[in-house]
Design an enzyme around this catalytic site. Structure first.
Site, PDB file in Angstrom:
ATOM      1  NE  ARG A 179      -1.957  -0.781  -1.093  1.00 62.18           N
ATOM      2  CZ  ARG A 179      -1.908  -1.179  -2.366  1.00 62.18           C
ATOM      3  NH1 ARG A 179      -0.775  -1.108  -3.060  1.00 62.18           N
ATOM      4  NH2 ARG A 179      -2.992  -1.654  -2.972  1.00 62.18           N
ATOM      5  CB  SER A 228      -7.896  -1.479   1.965  1.00 59.73           C
ATOM      6  OG  SER A 228      -8.552  -1.821   0.771  1.00 59.73           O
ATOM      7  CD  GLU A 298      -3.908  -0.495   2.328  1.00 59.73           C
ATOM      8  OE1 GLU A 298      -4.333   0.212   1.378  1.00 59.73           O
ATOM      9  OE2 GLU A 298      -3.894  -1.748   2.279  1.00 59.73           O
TER      10      GLU A 298
END
EC number: 1.3.1.98
Length: 305
Positions: A179, A228, A298
């Site tokens: 990520r 998420s 995130e």
């Protein structure tokens, strides 16, 4: 400078601009949470050349923020100062190339890339069926799902920098991690080239159907959500830590931790961005207290409170 004044300045200084400029554009219309304040000015480039011209001529002191399809984005209630750039139709092409390769503009939704690859008999890009948002966001976040990440299929990408120069970056220049993208933050990605492998369209489509069914079963995809919320810490899963901290179903105003998948925050109707962010920070605090693990956002949070 307010939106109208900034719009006047930009219009006067960019006589050859073909894209659209809008003052005080409500950004809640462009985020999946459906919350957030306005952009001082929203710019929708006509194409890559228009974007390069805009960047080259834009005064250096004006801040720029780039947003995509808004799936993993929380815009704060005070809105975003300066110019917000959102790529649209001029960045929406998909082309199939020889050698099981696919080229896509960065405004293309991930799911459309997966479908185009399947129709062309290109395997290896099916995981994009399970990622909300667009290709630009996948490049910037190393988007991944179901065991595959963008770094594994990307060949190269085109981008425009703050000075209006166009670059072609091989995947090594992204310095990808989980990520995380290490490419310069001022680059605006415009197009990506992906490498797949030959596959049977029927089998690829069947795999996509499985991914879609799984998402509908375990994620609140029909709610106003940002996907998420937190990255998975090393050796842990965020949803398990959140559940163990007693946060499943926790609410602040109309912001709620999903009971279906507690790494998702949802807007049940009239939540503000502040409600959602406060809920997320409350979850982080409780997880830290119960497990010692500090969750990392995130979802991208942008703008003024």
């Amino acid at each position: 400078m307010n939106g109208a004044a900034l719009l006047e300045t930009l219009t006067a200084g960019l006589p050859s601009l073909r894209g659209r400029l809008t003052a005080e554009a409500p950004l809640k219309d462009y985020t999946w949470f459906r919350v957030g304040g306005p952009a001082e000015v929203l710019y929708s480039p006509a194409d890559e050349a228009d974007l390069a011209y805009f960047m080259k001529e834009l005064p250096a002191g004006i801040p720029i923020t780039v947003i995509g399809l808004g799936s993993n984005l929380l815009v704060r209630d005070g809105g975003i100062e300066g110019v917000v750039i959102r790529l649209g139709r001029g960045f929406g092409d998909i082309k199939i190339e020889e050698g099981s390769r696919l080229r896509a503009g960065t405004a293309v939704p991930d799911v459309k890339v997966a479908r185009a690859a399947a129709d062309a008999g290109i395997a290896g890009l099916t995981f994009y069926r399970g990622i909300p948002g667009g290709i630009g966001g996948a490049l910037r976040m190393n988007g991944g799902a179901h065991g595959t990440e963008t770094c594994e299929v990307l060949v190269e990408a085109r981008a425009v920098d703050r000075q209006g120069n166009v670059h072609v970056l091989p995947v090594a220049d992204f310095h990808y991690a989980y990520r995380h993208c290490g490419a310069p933050g001022d680059l605006i990605f415009t197009e990506a080239l992906f490498q797949g492998r030959p596959g049977d369209p029927a089998k690829i489509l069947a795999e996509m159907d499985e991914i879609a069914a799984y998402r509908e079963e375990v994620q609140p995809i029909k709610s106003r959500t940002g996907g998420s919320t937190f990255k998975n810490p090393p050796g842990n899963k965020s949803w398990q830590l959140i559940d163990a901290a007693g946060c499943r179903g926790l609410k602040i105003g109309d912001a709620k931790v999903s009971e279906l998948h507690c790494n998702f925050l949802i807007n049940e109707g009239n939540a503000t961005a502040a409600d959602i962010e406060t809920l997320g920070e409350t979850v982080r605090a409780r997880v830290k207290e119960t497990s010692g693990v500090e969750l990392e956002w995130e979802i991208k949070r942008l703008g003024n409170p």
